[in-house]
Write an enzyme that holds these catalytic residues in place. Structure first.
Site, PDB file in Angstrom:
ATOM      1  N   LEU A 139     -10.013  -3.036   5.205  1.00 26.83           N
ATOM      2  CA  LEU A 139      -9.288  -2.504   4.169  1.00 26.83           C
ATOM      3  C   LEU A 139      -7.933  -1.938   4.652  1.00 26.83           C
ATOM      4  O   LEU A 139      -8.280  -0.777   5.441  1.00 26.83           O
ATOM      5  CB  LEU A 139      -9.905  -1.547   3.263  1.00 26.83           C
ATOM      6  CG  LEU A 139      -9.293  -0.890   2.030  1.00 26.83           C
ATOM      7  CD1 LEU A 139      -9.134  -1.904   0.936  1.00 26.83           C
ATOM      8  CD2 LEU A 139     -10.087   0.114   1.438  1.00 26.83           C
ATOM      9  N   HIS A 188       0.746  -1.200   0.044  1.00 29.34           N
ATOM     10  CA  HIS A 188      -0.171   0.025   0.011  1.00 29.34           C
ATOM     11  C   HIS A 188       0.907   1.290   0.030  1.00 29.34           C
ATOM     12  O   HIS A 188       1.778   1.341   0.896  1.00 29.34           O
ATOM     13  CB  HIS A 188      -0.941   0.004   1.166  1.00 29.34           C
ATOM     14  CG  HIS A 188      -1.787   1.325   1.408  1.00 29.34           C
ATOM     15  ND1 HIS A 188      -3.118   1.033   0.657  1.00 29.34           N
ATOM     16  CD2 HIS A 188      -1.888   2.369   1.958  1.00 29.34           C
ATOM     17  CE1 HIS A 188      -3.373   2.392   0.778  1.00 29.34           C
ATOM     18  NE2 HIS A 188      -2.863   3.153   1.620  1.00 29.34           N
TER      19      HIS A 188
HETATM   20  C1  GRF Z   1       1.438   0.787  -6.096  1.00 25.07           C
HETATM   21  O1  GRF Z   1       1.744   2.085  -5.803  1.00 25.07           O
HETATM   22  C2  GRF Z   1       0.843  -0.137  -5.044  1.00 25.07           C
HETATM   23  O2  GRF Z   1       1.554   0.309  -3.682  1.00 25.07           O
HETATM   24  C3  GRF Z   1      -0.642   0.206  -5.212  1.00 25.07           C
HETATM   25  O3  GRF Z   1      -0.709   0.390  -6.447  1.00 25.07           O
HETATM   26  C4  GRF Z   1       0.248   0.588  -7.208  1.00 25.07           C
HETATM   27  C5  GRF Z   1       0.636  -0.539  -8.057  1.00 25.07           C
HETATM   28  O4  GRF Z   1       1.699  -0.092  -9.002  1.00 25.07           O
HETATM   29  N1  GRF Z   1      -1.183  -0.695  -4.488  1.00 25.07           N
HETATM   30  P1  GRF Z   1       2.400  -1.400  -9.868  1.00 25.07           P
HETATM   31  O5  GRF Z   1       1.201  -1.860 -10.690  1.00 25.07           O
HETATM   32  O6  GRF Z   1       3.052  -2.261  -8.777  1.00 25.07           O
HETATM   33  O7  GRF Z   1       3.147  -0.468 -10.866  1.00 25.07           O
END
Ligand code: GRF
Length: 209
Positions: free
Chosen positions: A141, A106
């Site tokens: 969540l 996250h």
């Molecule tokens: C990341 O910032 C992750 O923390 C969030 O969604 C984004 C996904 O980026 N849950 P990616 O698809 O891994 O480039």
């Protein structure tokens, strides 16, 4: 060898970081997306990894979709399921089924800024530190036990985009670290806290920004 199933919805840069980390004792059994056009899926297929897509649009309810997703994931006998930019809220049944072997990355220092638009909200709140969190998933969540966090300074001229870019670089470090710790069996959960068998954190370290 521990089987890892990675769920994505888009770009998949965290999934790429995890694959490229080539963690000893772990193998990526499959990369699964709820969107057939997720860029990360094509990248994973090009690496020779098993890929699958399962569209939530083909199911009448969240419960039905999650049941089908669980059935698909379980064909890969996962020891660990990693949510790496999987943009779906999961049902309690899904979270219970993978309890203790489901983790999420996250883009905020939880428990601050659960949900979406984390970087914009951190800027508006005047935070001087931002970052990311890898945590075990529980039905609430973005609230499960924290495994690893990474912090970056918030700069005066940051926009949500520049801050996101700096945090993402740290995401690519903490996600493989959390998975490596899980795979080596060094994590245990007591209450809402995750303990490591060997605590290598320097208790005198400080991050003052
Ligand atoms: C990341 O910032 C992750 O923390 C969030 O969604 C984004 C996904 O980026 N849950 P990616 O698809 O891994 O480039």
């Amino acid at each position: 060898m521990k089987n890892i199933v990675i769920l994505i919805s888009g770009r998949g840069s965290n999934m790429q970081a995890l694959v490229q980390a080539a963690i000893p004792g772990a193998q990526v059994a499959a990369v699964i997306s709820n969107r057939a056009d997720a860029a990360g899926l094509a990248w994973a297929a090009a690496q020779g990894l098993a890929t699958a897509s399962l569209s939530h649009r083909d199911y009448p309810s969240r419960e039905d979709y999650d049941a089908a997703l669980m059935a698909l994931i379980d064909t890969y006998a996962p020891d660990l399921v990693v949510l790496a930019g999987f943009m779906r809220i999961l049902t309690p049944a899904f979270c219970r089924h993978y309890q203790g072997r489901l983790i999420n990355i996250h883009p905020s220092l939880l428990p601050a800024f659960t949900g979406l638009d984390t970087h914009q909200r951190a800027l508006e709140a005047g935070c001087r530190v931002a970052g990311c969190t890898v945590h075990f998933v529980t039905p609430e969540l973005d609230c499960g036990p924290v495994i690893v966090q990474g912090a970056v300074p918030v700069l005066d001229h940051d926009t949500a985009a520049t801050l996101a870019e700096r945090v993402l670089a740290v995401e690519h470090q903490v996600l493989p670290q959390a998975v490596a710790d899980f795979v080596s069996g060094s994590l245990s959960i007591r209450g809402n806290r995750v303990y490591r068998v060997e605590n290598t954190v320097d208790a005198t370290a400080q991050l003052i920004i």
